[in-house]
Design an enzyme around this catalytic site. Structure first.
Site, mmCIF file in Angstrom:
data_model
loop_
_atom_site.group_PDB
_atom_site.id
_atom_site.type_symbol
_atom_site.label_atom_id
_atom_site.label_comp_id
_atom_site.label_asym_id
_atom_site.label_seq_id
_atom_site.Cartn_x
_atom_site.Cartn_y
_atom_site.Cartn_z
ATOM 1 N N LYS A 63 4.825 -11.240 -1.894
ATOM 2 C CA LYS A 63 3.564 -11.265 -2.643
ATOM 3 C C LYS A 63 3.697 -12.248 -3.803
ATOM 4 O O LYS A 63 4.722 -12.258 -4.499
ATOM 5 C CB LYS A 63 3.257 -9.853 -3.173
ATOM 6 C CG LYS A 63 1.896 -9.727 -3.856
ATOM 7 C CD LYS A 63 1.625 -8.287 -4.320
ATOM 8 C CE LYS A 63 0.232 -8.126 -4.920
ATOM 9 N NZ LYS A 63 -0.055 -6.752 -5.344
ATOM 10 N N SER A 77 -4.729 -4.902 -4.047
ATOM 11 C CA SER A 77 -4.524 -6.321 -4.246
ATOM 12 C C SER A 77 -3.531 -6.951 -3.281
ATOM 13 O O SER A 77 -3.528 -8.165 -3.119
ATOM 14 C CB SER A 77 -4.030 -6.568 -5.671
ATOM 15 O OG SER A 77 -2.724 -6.016 -5.858
ATOM 16 N N SER A 133 -2.681 -0.564 -4.852
ATOM 17 C CA SER A 133 -2.606 -1.914 -4.280
ATOM 18 C C SER A 133 -1.611 -2.105 -3.145
ATOM 19 O O SER A 133 -1.596 -3.154 -2.517
ATOM 20 C CB SER A 133 -2.303 -2.930 -5.381
ATOM 21 O OG SER A 133 -3.468 -3.257 -6.077
#
Ligand SMILES: [Mg+2]
Ligand SMILES: [Zn+2]
Lengths: 95, 498, 488
Positions: B78, B163, B187
């Site tokens: 990420k 997210s 998330s």
């Protein structure tokens, strides 16, 4: 509680985010929607409740007083938008 | 050779050990898949050369029967994790071009164990969002597609959740064997639920936060997204661990989580919190939850109704605490030392222009809210009150666990994934409601695991969430695998993305 | 005590005014590395060399506290007889400034590590005041912006960013610039004793924010102004004087004081408003979520207390009690720990009062003249002790001793050996003295007559004898011989 336009501008300045004149009313509506959403918290009885400071019971670990870092000017300045002679450079600041 | 991207992480690991294929082959297969899948927009940066170099090094170790727990396994990272020498943006224009001179502790742990980096995964800007539509680098598209009322597959672009939407979509679409993610209010878990993948947010402090771009420090936790419970367990073991550079990280050995996968859940006490049965909960979600209860009961667990009375306050309190911390954490993005700089007539003007242009709409909005709730005269009414409510939320869980509950079962999300642009455009709160089941877990610092458990009527995956006692992730892996075994297999549509 | 004398009032057109002063001192904690990072605190390095990624606030960086800084704050708290708080909390103070990389300063707001204490301040040998300490907290220093390296830009150096500071806040207990200066001097002495801050004001290790207000004696407190970052004791005094007069002038002209932050300009001898920095300050303090509360127990505090050296007040009392020094002399000798150490080494087994005289008058006088510190003194405690020994045993006179001191200062050496080698011993041989006296009496019959009428003339004769003996005659012996020969 809800915010007026003047408050939106004051908050924007505190946060150092410029807000254009036509953007401000939208932002005001959105902020008020969020503030409206959180308003129900006023109904919770928090008398005598300690605010959370750390989510799990832990003791803060401490470091020994040793020089273990520094002397990495290149790494510190590598991403600088403007630099000179080992300094970060910014537009003149008037005190 | 079969398509190596179809393997689970555990299968790939075992295949490499058995020398059925090499890491270079495995990595190349993933690099090719990533290259074909550009329209999903999962990766902000691809690092194929780095990946192949790492794979080669891994092959050398594997040839000597050496190497770590993740030796030669290609992963996605990420783009909230700082990676040395590789651009790290947090999905924001303000960090475009920022190249960290350091490596986050969690990714350092992964490389220590031999993992291979395919690139940096897209995300909501500064991890603020539930649909991956707030990224400066464009939205991520889920590989899943929705069935219309007519039963036909629609080509509407479905969101992968957020997210960690780049992570969930990439894992679901086989663009990596597993991915790192982060979870501040849901998330990891909400995107996992939206994409039919497995995600675990470990206990606060289990993974180091050092080198991960901060959103809300008291809530942020790193964790993996993977295709199976076992894979998630393998990844978490490598990611977790105490770090002297993070004072809030937990100092205790990391268990071998994989061992708890397949362990019996007989006699485990599962709490079913009545407050999670929200008014207007869809029948589909309610049925899924009941189904989960039935599976665990069948596996020998004891089911007990419990009460977590402060549940409904968690989301509003979260929308005070998280923006408040974020408003301060994001103050460092000022155009002085790194990142975007917009010149202005003086320094204040530079700040205001840089931050107005550098941050997207949602980030600006949250900074504003956070600034407001901390400002003079409002601190007590908002922030302090929210932190007190957090104490109450945590106390609810403490009481349930003290009464003998081992884990709590809840739905993961109130609905399946939706299409781009469908939610939150007029009212931000509509989007925030996505995290209603996950956010309590962050507020109380607990571990939470999401596993795929079924399909919605429109053909999209649905997940269930298991909430555990602090640092008892092992129980979650055991229970999660029990659900995984019992649940019908969720099959992704044939690749339409290349 | 605490009776502020009337002469401290300032006369205005409408009568006398009283100044009320409180000080916030920022004292740099003596430590090798920074409060929350492992970078060096050393002064004067090349720009941005003593900077870690944490100090530069790179994304994802986290603070880890330096335990020594915590201990230093506790030691200082103990030295200020203050309450030590076993639980304190670090807060973020949010504001934007180019030399504040995080966009916030980590400080302690609601729960500081040290609470109330007090400092005894000597104003003169007979006048002492008590200044209350409100609190002491730990916080980070900011970096430095240099505005004069180029015309259009400022240059930012983060070497100081993250260095540990103790902010020591006094109560508004001072009533004149003299009191404020004496307080800062005393605080500096205490910090230096405890070795928690080097007190070096030129290098910025000690800076003061001075809060000044004026009122009619005994009246309501006036509106205060804060004069920021005054970096010498002299300037603190001057800033208070000019600010008090400015405020009195405004009020007497019918105006009112705006509460604001001001800057002292020594060149123009005025304070001026810093409105640019003042605008809409709203620091949005909240507990730093990256740090847990700072907790320790009483045993931890006790160990630090046991390790503290004797502090100036206790040492002064001991010097008066055990050496019989005057409070004034004792006060001078405890100003620096090194003074007391030097004195005690020199006084060992000797006439302590005489040693104190020599240390204070001769040595300190000379060091001051040369602008040297005691650690650079060319005359050691052993040497000054040697000089005092020679005086006490009548080997040399006080006058010769001063010459001897000069020789030891500039050439070094063992005082006793110097006296031997250079024939500086006093003449005590009565034959030699008698001969000199006889000669002078013979040469000055008129003076002899005068002396008989006016015995104070004896001094003249003593002087003459000393002259002919090169100052080496024992003055007591000379006196005795003269008295008998002149029949006084
Ligand atoms: Mg101050
Ligand atoms: Zn301060």
């Amino acid at each position: 509680m809800s915010v007026d336009l003047a408050t939106v501008r004051r908050i924007a300045h505190l946060a150092r985010i410029s807000v254009s004149a036509d953007e401000a009313p939208h932002l005001q509506n959105e902020l008020n929607a969020i503030l409206g959403f959180v308003e129900e918290l006023n109904s919770v009885d928090v008398e005598g409740v300690e605010p959370m400071t750390s989510v799990l019971p832990m003791r803060m670990k401490k470091r020994a007083d040793e020089i273990t870092d520094g002397d990495i000017v290149e790494k510190v300045l590598a991403n600088a938008p403007a630099r000179e002679d080992g300094f970060f450079v910014v537009p003149k600041v008037i005190e | 050779m079969t398509d190596l991207t179809r393997l689970t992480l555990a299968q790939a690991r075992d295949g490499l050990k058995a020398k059925s294929f090499t890491s270079v082959e495995l990595t190349q297969a993933h690099i090719d898949a990533v290259a074909r899948a550009k329209q999903l927009n999962c990766y902000i940066v691809e690092t194929p050369e780095k990946a192949l170099a790492q794979a080669k090094a891994s092959d050398a170790k594997l040839a000597k029967a050496e190497g770590g727990a993740l030796e030669g396994l290609p992963l996605g990272i990420k783009d909230l994790y700082c990676t040395e020498g590789v651009q790290t943006t947090a999905g924001s224009h303000i960090l475009e071009g920022f190249v960290p001179q350091y490596e986050s502790t969690v990714t350092t742990n992964l490389w220590r164990d031999g993992a291979v980096m395919l690139g940096k995964l897209n995300l909501d800007e500064f991890a603020m969002g539930s649909s991956n539509e707030t990224s400066y680098f464009g939205p991520v598209v889920s590989p899943w597609r929705r069935k219309g009322a007519d039963g036909k597959i629609s080509d509407a672009k479905i969101v992968p959740g957020g997210s960690s939407g780049g992570s969930s979509a990439a894992v679901a679409a086989h663009l990596c064997l597993g991915a790192t993610a982060t979870d501040t209010g849901g998330s990891i878990r909400q995107p996992a639920a939206f994409t039919g993948t497995v995600g675990i947010k470990p206990t606060y402090g289990r993974c180091s936060r050092w080198g991960i771009v901060a959103f809300a420090s008291s809530l942020d936790q790193a964790g993996p997204i993977a295709r199976t419970v076992r894979d998630a367990a393998i990844l978490l073991r490598s990611m977790a661990g105490h770090d002297a550079k993070d004072t809030t990280s937990f100092d205790a050995p990391v268990p071998d989580y994989e061992k708890s996968v397949g362990a019996s859940v007989k006699g485990k006490v599962i709490g079913i919190p009545k407050e999670y049965r929200l008014d207007g909960m869809s029948a589909e979600i309610a049925a899924l939850w009941d189904q989960g209860v039935a599976w665990l009961r069948a596996a020998g667990a004891e089911i007990r109704e419990i009460s977590l009375p402060h549940t409904r306050h968690a989301l509003p309190a979260y929308y005070i605490v998280a923006p408040a911390e974020a408003s301060s954490n994001l103050a460092r993005y000022d155009g002085i030392r790194y990142g975007l700089r917009k010149t202005g007539k003086d320094i204040a003007d530079l700040y205001e222009k840089t931050r107005a242009e550098g941050f997207g709409k949602e980030v600006r909005r949250r900074i504003m809210i956070g600034t407001y709730v901390l400002s003079a005269g409002y601190y007590d009414a908002y922030y302090l009150r929210a932190q007190k409510i957090r104490t109450l939320i945590k106390r609810d869980f403490d009481l349930a666990y003290a009464a003998g509950v081992d884990a709590i079962l809840t739905p993961a999300t109130p609905s399946p994934a939706f299409a781009q642009g469908e939610k939150g455009s007029s009212d931000p709160v509509e989007m925030y409601l996505n995290d209603v089941f996950t956010v309590t877990v962050n507020m109380a610092g607990l571990p939470g695991l999401v596993v795929p458990a079924g399909m919605s009527s429109d053909g999209l995956p649905l997940g269930l969430q298991l909430i555990g006692r602090p640092f008892e992730e092992e129980t979650l892996f055991s229970l999660g695998e029990a659900i995984e075994q019992a649940a019908p297999k969720i099959v992704l549509p044939e690749s339409w993305w290349g | 005590m605490n009776t502020h004398a009337k002469h401290k009032l300032i006369a205005g057109a409408t009568g006398d005014w009283e100044v009320v002063i409180g000080l916030e001192i920022h004292a740099q904690v003596t430590s090798k590395s920074k409060l929350f990072s492992g970078a060096s605190t050393e002064f004067g390095a090349e720009p941005n060399t003593h900077v870690s990624l944490v100090d530069a606030a790179m994304p994802g960086m986290l603070p880890v506290i330096n335990e020594e800084c915590v201990k230093q704050a506790i030691r200082t708290g103990l030295a200020l007889k203050a309450q030590i708080n076993h639980r304190s909390v670090f807060d973020r103070k949010n504001y934007f400034y180019p030399d504040l990389p995080q966009g916030y300063q980590i400080s302690q707001f609601k729960f500081p590590i040290v609470g109330e204490g007090e400092v005894l301040v000597d104003l003169s040998p007979t006048e002492q005041i008590k200044v209350g300490i409100e609190r002491l907290h730990l916080e980070q220093d900011a970096g430095k912006s240099l505005h004069d390296l180029s015309a259009n830009d400022s240059h930012v150096d983060l070497n100081r960013s993250g260095v540990a500071l103790m902010e020591i806040v006094s109560k508004p207990d001072m009533r004149s610039s003299e009191e404020a200066k004496a307080y800062v001097s005393k605080l500096r002495t205490i910090l230096r004793y405890a070795e928690t801050c080097d007190g070096n004001m030129e290098q910025g290790s000690l800076r003061a924010d001075v809060n000044v207000s004026v009122r009619k004696p005994g009246g309501e407190l006036g509106t205060r102004c804060e004069i920021k970052n005054v970096n010498s004791i002299r300037f603190i005094g001057q800033a208070i004087e000019v600010e008090a007069r400015r405020q009195i002038g405004i009020i007497e002209d019918g105006g009112k004081i705006d509460q604001e932050t001001r800057l002292y300009d020594p060149a123009k001898s005025e304070t001026r408003s810093m409105r640019s920095k003042e605008e809409a300050h709203d620091y949005r303090y909240f507990p730093d979520p990256d740090l847990l509360p700072l907790e320790f127990d009483q045993a931890y505090v006790d160990v630090l207390g046991a390790g503290l050296p004797e502090l100036p007040d206790a040492k002064k009392a001991r010097f008066v009690a055990t050496y019989g020094l005057s409070p004034y002399d004792a006060g001078v000798l405890v100003l620096e720990r090194a003074f007391g150490d030097y004195f005690e080494e020199a006084a060992k087994g000797r006439d302590a009062k005489l040693v104190a005289n020599w240390v204070i008058n001769e040595l300190f006088g000379r060091l001051n003249k040369e602008g040297q510190g005691i650690e650079d003194s060319p005359v050691s405690a052993a040497q000054i002790g040697g000089i005092v020994d020679l005086i006490s045993s009548n080997v040399i006179s006080g006058k010769i001793a001063k010459d001897l001191f000069e020789i030891v200062w500039s050439e070094g050496g063992d005082p006793k050996a110097i006296v031997e080698a250079r024939g500086m011993k006093q003449v005590t041989d009565s034959g030699a003295i008698e001969a000199a006296v006889d000669e002078i009496i013979a040469k000055n019959p008129d003076k002899v007559e005068q002396a008989k009428a006016k015995p104070t003339m004896l001094g003249w004769f003593v002087g003459q004898v000393m002259k002919t003996t090169g100052g080496k005659a024992n003055p007591q012996a000379v006196n005795e011989v003269l008295k008998s020969k002149l029949g006084l």
